[in-house]
Design a protein around this motif. Structure first.
Motif, PDB file in Angstrom:
ATOM      1  N   HIS A  23       0.937  -1.462   0.178  1.00  0.00           N
ATOM      2  CA  HIS A  23      -0.167   0.128   0.147  1.00  0.00           C
ATOM      3  C   HIS A  23       0.789   1.182   0.168  1.00  0.00           C
ATOM      4  O   HIS A  23       0.371   2.385   0.399  1.00  0.00           O
ATOM      5  N   GLU A  53      -0.487  -0.984  -4.712  1.00  0.00           N
ATOM      6  CA  GLU A  53      -1.771  -0.400  -4.580  1.00  0.00           C
ATOM      7  C   GLU A  53      -1.558   0.788  -3.426  1.00  0.00           C
ATOM      8  O   GLU A  53      -1.875   0.574  -2.340  1.00  0.00           O
ATOM      9  N   GLY A  59      -4.123   2.085  -0.884  1.00  0.00           N
ATOM     10  CA  GLY A  59      -4.822   1.288   0.099  1.00  0.00           C
ATOM     11  C   GLY A  59      -4.554   1.627   1.589  1.00  0.00           C
ATOM     12  O   GLY A  59      -3.882   2.560   1.684  1.00  0.00           O
TER      13      GLY A  59
END
Length: 197
Positions: free
Chosen positions: A106, A187, A190
């Motif tokens: 993330h 990501e 996230g």
């Protein structure tokens, strides 16, 4: 009518000075070299840390033990479905590597330290840095004691596919690592969100 030829051998006009041709040629070669230099990495800034093998990002059950990591600590690989909270972890409750790999995915940064190899002053300095960082716009940072295999240095700073070892706490280098790699992950948007402090 007779046509006049100049001393340089050309008819009716001035000859090009050979010095101009030499200067022009040197300039053209210089531009070509500069373009090649910039195209093939000569203009890229050096990255902070060492690039690591991408071990993927598959999920495993929360609580499971991950495996198949190419680096110690891991910078990618299989991880729990639930990421850890950002901030400082204590020796009584250290971060779990398979969980915080999800935090790396993330876009976060995880700083690990080996408690028996790090001076208390360095731990205090790292703690203060992370506590300040989690209150900033770049809040995705974790500091945790390391309980796994000895990685040969007191401190390891990790991002997705990047690793920086330190022999003593160097906050300026950690800050440069964070600036270089924060959010560079599969990501980056996230969670979890910024801690309430």
């Amino acid at each position: 009518m007779t046509r006049r030829v100049s001393a340089s051998g050309s008819a009716g006009g001035a000859a090009i000075d050979p010095r101009i041709l030499i200067i022009g040629g040197v300039l053209v070669v210089g531009v070509v070299i500069l373009v090649v230099f910039l195209m093939f990495g000569g203009g890229a800034a050096a990255r902070v840390g060492e690039r690591q093998v991408d071990d993927g990002g598959g999920h495993i059950a929360d609580g499971a033990v991950g495996s198949g990591y190419s680096s110690v600590p891991a910078t990618s690989g299989e991880h729990w479905g639930t990421p850890g909270n950002w901030g400082v972890y204590s020796p009584a409750a250290p971060a779990q590597q398979p969980q915080v790999i999800h935090n790396l995915e993330h876009g976060g940064i995880v700083i690990w330290y080996q408690p028996d190899q790090v001076a208390p002053d360095d731990v205090a300095e790292l703690t203060q840095y992370v506590e300040q960082q989690v209150r900033s716009a770049k809040f995705k940072v974790i500091l945790s004691p390391w309980t796994g295999q000895d990685f040969g240095h007191p401190i390891a700073v990790t991002a997705w596919n990047w690793l920086l070892y330190q022999d003593e706490a160097d906050i300026d280098e950690i800050r440069a690592f964070l600036d270089d790699h924060y959010g560079e992950a599969p990501e980056p948007f996230g969670g979890p969100g910024q801690p309430a402090v």
